[in-house]
Design an enzyme around this catalytic site. Structure first.
Site, short mmCIF file in Angstrom:
data_model
loop_
_atom_site.label_atom_id
_atom_site.label_comp_id
_atom_site.label_asym_id
_atom_site.label_seq_id
_atom_site.Cartn_x
_atom_site.Cartn_y
_atom_site.Cartn_z
N HIS A 2 0.66 -1.36 -0.35
CA HIS A 2 0.01 0.16 0.01
C HIS A 2 1.02 1.25 0.35
O HIS A 2 0.28 2.29 -0.66
CB HIS A 2 -0.64 -0.01 1.39
CG HIS A 2 -2.06 1.61 1.74
ND1 HIS A 2 -3.29 0.84 0.29
CD2 HIS A 2 -2.16 1.57 2.04
CE1 HIS A 2 -4.05 1.67 0.57
NE2 HIS A 2 -3.48 2.34 1.86
N GLU A 7 -1.39 -5.85 -4.85
CA GLU A 7 -2.51 -5.47 -4.01
C GLU A 7 -4.27 -6.35 -3.90
O GLU A 7 -4.61 -6.67 -3.20
CB GLU A 7 -2.62 -4.03 -3.55
CG GLU A 7 -3.01 -3.45 -2.63
CD GLU A 7 -2.91 -1.78 -2.68
OE1 GLU A 7 -2.48 -0.90 -1.34
OE2 GLU A 7 -3.71 -1.09 -3.42
N ASN A 17 25.18 -24.89 -3.63
CA ASN A 17 25.73 -25.81 -3.49
C ASN A 17 25.08 -26.76 -1.92
O ASN A 17 25.43 -28.00 -2.69
CB ASN A 17 27.26 -25.57 -3.21
CG ASN A 17 27.99 -25.46 -5.21
OD1 ASN A 17 28.15 -26.26 -5.58
ND2 ASN A 17 28.65 -24.27 -4.78
#
Length: 682
Positions: A46, A68, A418
């Site tokens: 917002h 939103e 890894n």
């Protein structure tokens, strides 16, 4: 209005909000029914939308708006959280981050987001979320401004009502001939704060102070006074044409949602946070005390400022010159043997040491700024590989110099990728081994002396010793004869060799070993080291040791013939004097017995090819240094003493000088080379 002056703050705050969204989305995936998490994400989105609209970055604001909508559907139980939905939201966040980075680099923030927008629309329409705007319009025939209320304001007003306060919207119209609009606004606010508390205004206070409005504004106030009393007090302010006071009940807002915001509303976010906090602390107190608390908390919020890192670099460079001059003064003081001068120099040294600590602390940044990016990365890799992985972060508040922080990110990415790809097994393999299906990767940081240690630990398959040895022999990194004599740790360190890999098939994620030579060289270029400890079938630990700072370091000054060298104290275990007859030989190498351990001797005079001008004595001066668990004895001609020096680079033309990490200027004007112990210890 020229918004360019706010661009740097906009970029910084946008990145903070996006980081919050990323972190909270990961939490939401773990707790999909926790609406408080959704509300937290919604608040950040917002704010970001309002900021973007205010700054004129419409593409950024529009994409945030679409995201939103989906969040709004989730928090109103119209959309059920699933990993697939979160994948789309994460992709939207990735696009938002790319747009913000584009803006930071001087771009326009535009990006092709049509695909992710369509996906967000499908999610929204498929679950039919209803988004309505929480809006009230004051009762005035010529009303053009409206006041909107979000979750923050709703909570504040609700708590105010519970404490016996009434809520009013007051519309004020200034006279057309009003000369000092900002002054009149200030007087209105002051008047209202005497009998209540201003919760919100439209336009927000910052724009009102800058006179960035026409003649009208709306103020929302909580007070125990009547409408007539508020009207009477406000009308005492001169140059007001019209005042309308309207009382309303906060319960009228129940059942409605916060959805859209006016462009200017973003500037009110900090006021909203302060208002919410102060309401929590002021329950049961008198209103006069509330106003006082508001002032104190607002003051506390403003105690932090943003400083460009380039300014800190300039400050550090100036201080480095001061350290060099301090060393020169200390030497002059010793030579002249003047008590008064000596006392003054000592005092200057103490003050400059305190100043040094302050400057270095200003440059210190929590490793959290690097660690924050990893939970999202780990989630995505786990999904790509079909693995279940829990990332545990410990010690994120540990601080490092900003220069080190900037360089350490990529090596940590290599090690984590890894650990996830080659270390942690798939759920079925783990289940067959009697392990939990979910693997754990721990990322840990902590201080120890003048160093920071960062450890990446996984509970995966560990490193296959025989497989590593065979690969190393096949690639000619080591011979079969030497392979038989290697300890486990020496075998594990073979994976740092250039181009080494134990992966049977190289993926885009990589097998353990791909890129680890880069990891090692990067860390060692920072004056650090990396070690490995592993147990097959149990897991592995990669431990990185880093200096706290790279600029001003404590060293032991030594002399080799007529030349002076500096050895960092962080690498030194102790100094010793040994007799020539105590020197032993092992594997064609001169060694000594140091506290029950065989330590190889390295004659710096030979390594650095120093011209011989003095005869060698029967007693050798030795500096015992370490790199991880390995040790070596550096043979020098004499010890000079400890000193704080400024580490200076050798420049672009001397980047490949063996075992020298930089240089420093001593108090007598001579240049001393700083020895890189990590390069000497094999």
């Amino acid at each position: 209005m020229d918004m360019s002056q706010y661009l740097e703050v906009f970029v910084d705050e946008s990145k903070e909000h996006l980081q919050t969204i990323n972190e909270q989305l990961l939490e939401l995936e773990k707790s999909p029914d926790d609406i408080s998490i959704v509300n937290e994400i919604f608040r950040s989105a917002h704010t970001l939308k309002g900021m973007s609209a205010t700054m004129g970055f419409e593409d950024l604001a529009n994409l945030t708006h679409k995201m939103e909508n989906v969040l709004d559907g989730i928090r109103n139980h119209k959309i059920t959280v699933t990993p697939e939905i979160l994948d789309v939201v994460f992709r939207a966040v990735d696009d938002l981050e790319a747009m913000v980075n584009s803006i930071a680099e001087g771009g326009d923030g535009k990006r092709d987001v049509e695909e992710v927008v369509e996906q967000l629309k499908r999610i929204e329409q498929g679950e039919s979320p209803v988004a309505t705007k929480t809006e009230r319009t004051t009762h005035s025939s010529n009303a053009t401004l409206t006041q909107t209320y979000g979750e923050f304001e709703y909570n504040v007003l609700q708590q105010s009502k519970e404490q016996g306060f009434f809520t009013y919207e007051i519309r004020v119209k200034l006279r057309a001939d009003c000369l000092l609009k900002a002054a009149r606004v200030f007087m209105v606010f002051e008047t209202l704060n005497q009998v209540g508390e201003v919760i919100k205004s439209n336009p927000p206070a910052e724009l009102l102070e800058e006179e960035q409005f026409d003649q009208e504004f709306i103020v929302t106030v909580v007070s125990k006074e009547s409408e007539d009393e508020l009207y009477r007090r406000v009308m005492k302010v001169s140059e007001l044409e019209e005042v309308t006071v309207t009382r309303f009940d906060i319960d009228e807002l129940k059942g409605t949602n916060e959805h859209d915001i006016s462009e200017s509303e973003v500037h009110q976010q900090k006021m909203e946070v302060a208002a919410t906090l102060q309401k929590e602390e002021k329950k049961g107190k008198k209103h006069e005390q509330e106003t006082s608390t508001t002032h104190k908390q607002t003051t506390a919020v403003n105690k932090t400022i943003r400083v460009n890192i380039e300014r800190l670099d300039i400050l550090m460079n100036l201080f480095e010159e001061l350290v060099i001059d301090r060393g020169r003064l200390e030497q002059i003081s010793r030579e002249l043997n003047n008590p008064e001068l000596h006392e003054t120099v000592e005092r200057m040294s103490r003050i400059s040491s305190d100043l040094q600590n302050i400057i270095l602390n200003m440059r210190m940044v929590p490793v959290e700024t690097v660690f924050n990016r990893f939970p999202r990365m780990v989630r995505q890799l786990a999904r790509d590989l079909g693995k279940q992985i829990h990332l545990e972060i410990i010690g994120a508040e540990t601080e490092l110099d900003r220069t080190v922080i900037d360089e350490i990110g990529d090596p940590l990415v290599h090690l984590l990728r890894n650990a996830i790809d080659h270390g942690i097994e798939t759920p079925d393999v783990r289940r067959a081994k009697g392990k939990p299906e979910e693997g754990t990767v721990k990322l840990k940081a902590y201080h120890s002396g003048n160093h920071v240690f960062i450890e990446i630990e996984d509970d995966g398959a560990g490193i296959n010793r025989e497989k590593v040895l065979q690969k190393a022999i096949n690639k000619g990194i080591i011979s079969k004869q030497n392979a038989a004599n290697l300890t486990d740790k020496q075998v594990y360190e073979l994976i740092f060799a250039s181009g080494f890999s134990t992966a049977d098939k190289i993926s885009d994620i990589s097998g353990r070993g791909v890129g680890l030579d880069v990891v090692k060289s990067t860390i060692e270029s920072l004056g650090g080291s990396v070690t490995i400890d592993s147990q097959e079938g149990v897991g592995s630990i990669f431990s990185i040791q880093l200096p706290l700072t790279l600029s001003i370091i404590s060293v032991m000054l030594v002399e080799i013939q007529d030349e002076k060298y500096a050895i960092p104290l962080s690498s030194i275990i102790e100094t010793a004097m040994i007799k020539k007859e105590d020197i032993l030989h092992a594997h064609n190498q001169k060694v000594i017995d140091f506290r029950g351990k065989v330590v190889p001797l390295l004659f710096l005079r030979d390594i650095f090819e120093v011209p011989v001008s003095k005869e060698e004595s029967d007693t050798l001066s030795v500096v015992i240094v370490r790199k991880g668990e390995k040790m070596a004895g550096l043979v020098v001609d004499s010890f000079i003493g400890q000193q704080e020096v400024v580490l200076k680079s050798l420049g672009n033309y001397l980047t490949s000088v063996f075992a020298i990490s930089g240089a420093t200027i001593l108090g007598d004007g001579q240049v001393a080379l700083i020895i890189d112990c990590n390069a000497l210890i094999k």
